[in-house]
Design a protein around this motif. Sequence first.
Motif, short mmCIF file in Angstrom:
data_model
loop_
_atom_site.label_atom_id
_atom_site.label_comp_id
_atom_site.label_asym_id
_atom_site.label_seq_id
_atom_site.Cartn_x
_atom_site.Cartn_y
_atom_site.Cartn_z
N GLY A 31 40.28 -51.96 22.76
CA GLY A 31 41.18 -52.62 21.95
C GLY A 31 42.34 -51.56 21.40
N GLY A 32 42.64 -50.76 22.23
CA GLY A 32 43.63 -49.67 21.83
C GLY A 32 43.32 -48.75 20.70
N TYR A 33 41.99 -48.80 20.08
CA TYR A 33 41.81 -47.95 19.15
C TYR A 33 41.72 -46.23 19.36
CZ TYR A 33 40.67 -51.97 16.33
OH TYR A 33 40.88 -53.46 15.82
N PRO A 34 41.09 -46.09 20.59
CA PRO A 34 41.05 -44.55 20.84
C PRO A 34 42.66 -44.07 21.13
CG PRO A 34 39.32 -45.57 22.02
CD PRO A 34 40.23 -46.72 21.48
N GLN A 35 43.19 -44.67 21.71
CA GLN A 35 44.52 -44.44 22.19
C GLN A 35 45.65 -44.17 20.81
OE1 GLN A 35 42.76 -46.91 23.29
NE2 GLN A 35 43.13 -46.91 25.64
N LYS A 36 45.02 -45.24 19.94
CA LYS A 36 45.94 -45.18 18.37
C LYS A 36 45.64 -44.17 17.66
CE LYS A 36 46.61 -49.13 16.99
NZ LYS A 36 46.11 -50.50 16.16
N PHE A 37 44.24 -43.80 17.61
CA PHE A 37 43.69 -42.74 16.60
C PHE A 37 44.02 -41.53 17.26
CE2 PHE A 37 40.69 -46.01 15.19
CZ PHE A 37 41.52 -46.61 14.11
N LEU A 38 43.68 -40.95 18.65
CA LEU A 38 43.69 -40.05 19.01
C LEU A 38 44.95 -39.43 19.74
CD1 LEU A 38 40.18 -40.11 20.96
CD2 LEU A 38 40.66 -39.01 18.68
N LEU A 39 45.72 -40.32 20.34
CA LEU A 39 46.95 -40.13 21.07
C LEU A 39 48.04 -40.48 20.33
CD1 LEU A 39 45.77 -40.87 24.80
CD2 LEU A 39 45.67 -38.78 23.43
N ARG A 40 47.91 -41.28 19.21
CA ARG A 40 49.14 -41.88 18.62
C ARG A 40 49.84 -42.75 19.47
NH1 ARG A 40 46.89 -41.01 13.61
NH2 ARG A 40 46.53 -39.04 12.81
N LYS A 41 49.35 -43.37 20.35
CA LYS A 41 49.99 -44.12 21.33
C LYS A 41 49.51 -45.52 21.23
CE LYS A 41 50.19 -44.46 26.40
NZ LYS A 41 49.90 -43.58 27.58
N LYS A 42 50.46 -46.41 21.52
CA LYS A 42 50.02 -47.83 21.30
C LYS A 42 50.06 -48.48 22.74
CE LYS A 42 51.13 -52.35 19.06
NZ LYS A 42 52.09 -52.94 17.98
#
Length: 217
Positions: free
Chosen positions: A96-107
């Motif tokens: 769902g893109g959540y790890p990238q959003k939370f950990l990498l600040r990336k969408k």
Amino acid sequence: MDDHALILKHPLRVRMFHYILVISFLPLALTGLALFFKAFDEPAMNLVMRIHVVAGVVLTLGSLGFFVIAYDRVVLFIRRSFAVTVNDVKWFAVLGGYPQKFLLRKKVAVPPMGKYNSGQKLFGACMLTGGALLIATGWGLWGFPHLLPHGMAHAFGEIHLILGLFLTLFLCVHVFLGIYMFHDFKAMFLHGRIPYAEAREAAPLWVENELVALRKE
């Protein structure tokens, strides 16, 4: 439709049932953990067990009541939760893109979803099947322990324990992401409505295939 317009996502019957889940499953999870770890002395553990049983009764009656008064919502929920598409596979491929959003600040690109995203569908399916098994095994262990064959009672105990721990962990993730999606969180507990712009972004298939069709009628 105006992006700031509010649209109904959670009808009153659904919100009422959610309140019942909160006041029953949360105490069940907390008291279940206390019973599992034997966290207190004997008198306190007896009280914990009583609270666990009362919460179980509330969950049972609430679930049966919702099934009766909102059968159409139950059927619709089952259809949505158990419908698996290619988009669900793609959603889980990026979580769902959540790890990238939370950990990498990336969408990252996420496939279009319906009213519930793939993670919510999985949680719903697990809560529906797991909750039914928890209720059935709980009543068997508490209400009819002497009528169950020893092997069945042992199996009920193992199923109750494993499902209880699993759903409690899953609930923690659900609560965290629910608070993160604050408009939806607020809608579930208050008025049931979310901004149209948010619905269009998070659940475009729901907006296009259901809301727009209803609006045209």
